[in-house]
Design a protein around this motif. Sequence first.
Motif, mmCIF file in Angstrom:
data_model
loop_
_atom_site.group_PDB
_atom_site.id
_atom_site.type_symbol
_atom_site.label_atom_id
_atom_site.label_comp_id
_atom_site.label_asym_id
_atom_site.label_seq_id
_atom_site.Cartn_x
_atom_site.Cartn_y
_atom_site.Cartn_z
ATOM 1 N N TYR A 40 16.205 16.832 38.773
ATOM 2 C CA TYR A 40 15.655 15.809 39.658
ATOM 3 C C TYR A 40 14.970 14.718 38.831
ATOM 4 O O TYR A 40 15.120 13.528 39.115
ATOM 5 N N ASN A 41 14.237 15.119 37.804
ATOM 6 C CA ASN A 41 13.558 14.147 36.949
ATOM 7 C C ASN A 41 14.555 13.265 36.196
ATOM 8 O O ASN A 41 14.264 12.108 35.917
ATOM 9 N N LEU A 42 15.719 13.823 35.880
ATOM 10 C CA LEU A 42 16.735 13.067 35.153
ATOM 11 C C LEU A 42 17.569 12.157 36.048
ATOM 12 O O LEU A 42 17.817 10.998 35.695
ATOM 13 N N ILE A 43 18.023 12.684 37.182
ATOM 14 C CA ILE A 43 19.004 11.948 37.992
ATOM 15 C C ILE A 43 18.539 11.627 39.402
ATOM 16 O O ILE A 43 19.261 10.989 40.156
ATOM 17 N N GLY A 44 17.363 12.098 39.778
ATOM 18 C CA GLY A 44 16.852 11.812 41.114
ATOM 19 C C GLY A 44 17.466 12.710 42.167
ATOM 20 O O GLY A 44 17.942 13.803 41.868
ATOM 21 N N ALA A 45 17.489 12.227 43.383
ATOM 22 C CA ALA A 45 17.902 13.030 44.537
ATOM 23 C C ALA A 45 19.423 13.063 44.709
ATOM 24 O O ALA A 45 19.946 12.821 45.788
ATOM 25 N N ARG A 46 20.132 13.377 43.653
ATOM 26 C CA ARG A 46 21.593 13.495 43.722
ATOM 27 C C ARG A 46 21.915 14.979 43.844
ATOM 28 O O ARG A 46 22.325 15.644 42.898
ATOM 29 N N GLU A 60 22.901 21.021 50.203
ATOM 30 C CA GLU A 60 21.965 21.125 51.333
ATOM 31 C C GLU A 60 20.822 22.095 51.014
ATOM 32 O O GLU A 60 19.662 21.820 51.323
ATOM 33 N N GLU A 61 21.137 23.221 50.397
ATOM 34 C CA GLU A 61 20.097 24.194 50.042
ATOM 35 C C GLU A 61 19.128 23.614 49.027
ATOM 36 O O GLU A 61 17.912 23.794 49.149
ATOM 37 N N ILE A 62 19.652 22.912 48.044
ATOM 38 C CA ILE A 62 18.812 22.312 47.005
ATOM 39 C C ILE A 62 17.878 21.276 47.628
ATOM 40 O O ILE A 62 16.676 21.268 47.358
ATOM 41 N N GLU A 63 18.446 20.432 48.475
ATOM 42 C CA GLU A 63 17.627 19.398 49.117
ATOM 43 C C GLU A 63 16.555 20.022 49.999
ATOM 44 O O GLU A 63 15.392 19.601 49.983
#
Length: 74
Positions: A40-46, A60-63
């Motif tokens: 998340y720190n590297l690529i954001g909410a992808r 979906e689970e990760i989000e």
Amino acid sequence: MADSEHSSSGGNNADSQEESSRETKLKFSEDEEALVTRMYNLIGARWSLIAGRIPGRTAEEIERYWNTRASTSE
């Protein structure tokens, strides 16, 4: 005929069981948590890219995990 009606309503039960199993999957290991945080720190909410690095997890689970984690830390 009443039996066939019961059978079709039984599908709703399966849906609730599937939902319960999804809730159980939200328990992430420490390694998974660390990887999600780093990614998340590297690529954001992808989420789909992050999920691609964790076998057995969906975007979906990760989000959902991330949003739950963020809301409980405040």
